[in-house]
Design an enzyme around this catalytic site. Structure first.
Site, PDB file in Angstrom:
ATOM      1  N   GLU A  58      39.316  43.283  36.596  1.00  0.00           N
ATOM      2  CA  GLU A  58      39.650  44.536  36.046  1.00  0.00           C
ATOM      3  C   GLU A  58      38.948  44.542  34.879  1.00  0.00           C
ATOM      4  O   GLU A  58      39.266  44.912  33.651  1.00  0.00           O
ATOM      5  CB  GLU A  58      41.205  44.267  35.484  1.00  0.00           C
ATOM      6  N   ASN A 102      37.301  41.962  40.856  1.00  0.00           N
ATOM      7  CA  ASN A 102      38.029  42.515  41.451  1.00  0.00           C
ATOM      8  C   ASN A 102      38.628  43.839  40.646  1.00  0.00           C
ATOM      9  O   ASN A 102      38.765  43.600  39.057  1.00  0.00           O
ATOM     10  CB  ASN A 102      39.263  41.436  41.562  1.00  0.00           C
ATOM     11  N   HIS A 149      46.726  48.834  45.023  1.00  0.00           N
ATOM     12  CA  HIS A 149      48.045  49.105  44.604  1.00  0.00           C
ATOM     13  C   HIS A 149      48.329  50.524  44.596  1.00  0.00           C
ATOM     14  O   HIS A 149      48.081  51.059  43.779  1.00  0.00           O
ATOM     15  CB  HIS A 149      48.562  48.540  43.381  1.00  0.00           C
ATOM     16  N   GLU A 184      44.599  43.127  47.126  1.00  0.00           N
ATOM     17  CA  GLU A 184      45.919  43.291  46.465  1.00  0.00           C
ATOM     18  C   GLU A 184      46.891  44.432  47.045  1.00  0.00           C
ATOM     19  O   GLU A 184      47.653  45.063  46.617  1.00  0.00           O
ATOM     20  CB  GLU A 184      46.080  43.209  45.024  1.00  0.00           C
ATOM     21  N   ASP A 241      49.094  47.027  48.369  1.00  0.00           N
ATOM     22  CA  ASP A 241      50.589  47.517  48.728  1.00  0.00           C
ATOM     23  C   ASP A 241      50.931  48.919  48.494  1.00  0.00           C
ATOM     24  O   ASP A 241      50.021  49.492  47.687  1.00  0.00           O
ATOM     25  CB  ASP A 241      51.710  46.576  47.785  1.00  0.00           C
TER      26      ASP A 241
HETATM   27  C1  XIL Z   1      51.012  40.710  38.781  1.00  0.00           C
HETATM   28  C2  XIL Z   1      52.042  39.808  39.498  1.00  0.00           C
HETATM   29  O1  XIL Z   1      52.254  39.999  40.594  1.00  0.00           O
HETATM   30  C3  XIL Z   1      53.219  39.698  38.521  1.00  0.00           C
HETATM   31  O2  XIL Z   1      54.320  38.761  39.047  1.00  0.00           O
HETATM   32  C4  XIL Z   1      52.930  39.180  36.969  1.00  0.00           C
HETATM   33  O3  XIL Z   1      54.027  39.498  36.382  1.00  0.00           O
HETATM   34  C5  XIL Z   1      51.853  40.349  36.502  1.00  0.00           C
HETATM   35  O4  XIL Z   1      50.686  40.408  37.367  1.00  0.00           O
HETATM   36  N1  XIL Z   1      46.493  43.110  39.349  1.00  0.00           N
HETATM   37  C6  XIL Z   1      46.231  41.799  39.525  1.00  0.00           C
HETATM   38  C7  XIL Z   1      47.413  40.773  39.610  1.00  0.00           C
HETATM   39  O5  XIL Z   1      45.068  41.072  39.362  1.00  0.00           O
HETATM   40  O6  XIL Z   1      47.235  39.582  39.125  1.00  0.00           O
HETATM   41  C8  XIL Z   1      48.635  41.371  39.027  1.00  0.00           C
HETATM   42  O7  XIL Z   1      49.805  40.371  39.251  1.00  0.00           O
HETATM   43  C9  XIL Z   1      48.723  42.703  39.549  1.00  0.00           C
HETATM   44  C10 XIL Z   1      47.890  43.686  39.203  1.00  0.00           C
END
Ligand code: XIL
Length: 623
Positions: free
Chosen positions: A441, A482, A518, A547, A549
């Protein structure tokens, strides 16, 4: 982690150290980074080296579970504490939220009268009268956001309510009690008023009543008949002592032991044999007055193999035929959950790549300077090896989930913190991790560089330095940047591409872009996603969906809508031979960081959802 006593492992470790020195020397040339890190890395004899965990405390089958030794390292980043100074400043200012439909000039907000901060001794009663008024003369409604345990909010039937509470030893400190007044004309016109309640130590501790203990609530889990189940039961006593826990009727063959590290936790382990609902009675006993007890019941839903069956091929089999990896992010320490065995079994059947969801993050793995908690990541790697999964390391550098000590490190020392962190993680996990989310990020929504501590310290060069360091130490691993919110056109994606152009023009190694993805079920920017994938490929880079979802957007969103978004994203990935990995951020709604939006392919009871069939269908479509 492999068995450290195995000669093979020792050899590998030794080689990786020799290699590290060579890599480090190469780095000196590239980035001027020091070579002291590997000698600072905790050796096998380090006080933080994990130790074997007795199988009575976990559900693991086929892989070894270790635990961090000794005391729990202090939790950093605790809830913000309210200071005495804040308390002395008096009642916090009320906060009014005005909806668009209201004109505060004609309808003034409700407010509470007569409130002030309160001091009370542990064991004494405190009563606070909440009397909301409305300038227009009607009676406002009200509620308290979160009542402390044992407190009540009693109606006086005259428009006021009284907060009544007898704080105990565990409540000593300053509590923020938040009341909300609701405007009589508009339910969304609210005034939020906090009152600070300071609970001091009792002058005469013997005057404090001894209350019965309780059980930290246990939610409902689904396990499978024939699998081991563990329940970590935690007793709570507001008097500050630790209750003992008994199971009057232990299930057949069960073990029940106090946790070796955490005094307050007792672990029940057994193997349910029959499908159906199982209830287990739990008795908590006060440690100062053993006659003071509380009864609770925990419930477990037990499924059988038949009801958990899925039609068609497993996802990893389908993915393999399309030369793509499919996987998930693993809940930290899933083998300590009641349903951990079922979780491990389904993931093992479906996936061939895994990311540790949290355990490699810096606040977890390195909570204090020079102190490490490796067990959770070691165990995940042991599981991955047992189930033939590849591992993604995540994330080496991020602006979130940083330990306090790093946030407090002077800016000029952060480069050596970064180098050291990368050295320790790569030294330990380099052989076992195929893909590294090196930088997570780095871009703001407007496309500019995010001002993380790493950026503040080193400017953009932290990205070149970290990528170069990982490449020098691990020439064969795949290095990623990422990012989230890059599944559509816009300044953020453009900013990322410009960053990649600059990195490439400087000769900095980078292999792939991680698209977090996400998204919501209303997501429809598929053409933009395709164009973004193309832009990445045009730069000679691979695509990983890291990631994925798909949250259900609102009450009207259907599971079919959700499935269709998954199907289209996966299909677009498969249009590109350079799209090599598809990982979801979890796989069951039971354990999603967005679980309120049910975003994953399995429900809480491990039944496959339409998303699962959509993934099968996308992965088996003719190219
Ligand atoms: C999130 C986890 O899923 C949670 O359990 C934690 O509290 C916060 O982080 N982007 C990312 C991940 O790169 O590492 C994050 O994971 C979600 C967003």
């Amino acid at each position: 982690m492999p068995d450290p006593d195995k000669p093979m492992y020792k050899l590998r470790t030794k080689m990786s150290r020799i290699y590290l020195i060579a890599a480090c020397m190469a780095l000196l040339a590239i980035a001027g980074i020091g070579c002291n890190a590997s000698s600072d890395a905790p050796a096998q004899s380090s006080p933080d080296e994990p130790v074997a965990e007795d199988s009575a405390f976990n559900t693991a089958i086929g892989f070894t579970v270790t635990m961090d030794p000794g005391e729990r390292l202090p939790q950093l980043q605790p809830e913000p504490q309210i200071t005495d100074q804040e308390f002395e400043q008096g009642l916090p200012e009320a906060v009014v939220s005005v909806p668009d439909t209201v004109d505060p000039a004609t309808n003034q907000p409700p407010f509470f009268i007569g409130l002030q901060n309160v001091t009370v001794e542990a064991g004494e009663m405190v009563s606070i009268l909440f009397d909301p008024e409305d300038p227009e003369g009607d009676l406002p409604g009200m509620f308290i956001e979160k009542l402390p345990q044992g407190a009540t909010f009693d109606d006086n039937f005259d428009g006021t309510k009284t907060f009544n509470w007898q704080p105990l030893q565990m409540d000593v400190g300053i509590l923020r009690l938040t009341a909300v007044a609701i405007d009589p004309d508009d339910q969304s016109y609210l005034t939020t008023q906090a009152v600070l309640v300071k609970v001091t130590e009792a002058e005469d501790p013997a005057s404090i009543p001894n209350v019965a203990p309780s059980l930290d609530p246990v939610r409902v889990f689904t396990a499978r008949a024939g699998d081991p189940v563990v329940f970590e039961l935690k007793g709570i006593d507001l008097n500050g002592s630790i209750p003992t826990i008994e199971i009057p009727a232990l299930p057949d063959g069960a073990s029940f032991n106090q946790h070796p590290r955490f005094e307050e936790i007792f672990v029940l382990k057994f193997i349910p044999t029959q499908a159906g609902e199982l209830s287990i009675d739990v008795l908590l006993r006060d440690s100062t007055d053993p006659s003071l007890t509380a009864n609770e019941t925990i419930t477990l839903n037990v499924s059988d193999d038949v009801s958990l069956q899925r039609d068609g091929e497993r996802l990893k089999t389908l993915a393999q035929s399309r030369s793509v990896l499919i996987g998930f992010a693993a809940l930290q320490s899933f083998y300590h959950q009641p349903d951990g065995a079922l979780y491990a079994s389904i993931a093992g059947q479906e996936f061939n790549v895994v990311t540790p969801e949290n355990s490699m993050k810096m606040d977890t793995i390195n909570p204090l300077p020079g102190r490490y908690q490796f067990a959770a990541t070691d165990n995940l790697i042991a599981y991955a090896q047992h189930t033939d999964m590849q591992v993604r390391g995540h994330p080496l550098l991020w602006h979130r989930q940083l330990p306090d000590w790093v946030l407090e490190t002077p800016i000029e020392d952060l480069e050596s913190v970064m180098t050291q962190h990368i050295n320790v993680l790569l030294d330990r996990y380099g052989n076992d991790v195929a893909f590294w989310d090196v930088v997570n990020e780095p871009i703001n929504e407007d496309g500019s560089m995010r001002e993380s501590i790493w950026f503040e310290s080193m400017g953009e060069s932290y990205i070149d330095k970290s990528l170069s360091q990982v490449r020098a130490m691990l020439p064969d691993s795949v290095l990623l940047i990422n990012e989230f919110d890059i599944g559509m056109a816009g300044p953020k994606f453009d900013g990322l591409m410009q960053l990649l152009d600059r990195l490439q023009s400087r000769g900095t190694p980078v292999d792939a872009v991680g698209f977090q993805m996400h998204v919501f079920s209303s997501y429809d920017q598929f053409n933009e996603l395709r164009a973004n994938f193309q832009a990445v490929v045009d730069r000679g880079l691979d695509i990983h969906i890291t990631e994925l979802d798909v949250s259900l957007a609102d009450g009207n969103a259907s599971l079919q809508d959700q499935a269709s978004v998954y199907e289209q994203i996966v299909s677009i990935c498969l249009e590109f031979s350079q799209c090599r990995v598809i990982q979801m951020w979890g796989f069951t709604d039971q354990y999603s960081f967005r679980s309120i939006f049910d975003p994953l392919p399995f429900d809480r009871a491990y039944q496959s959802k339409p998303v699962y069939q959509a993934l099968q269908s996308a992965l088996s479509a003719t190219p």
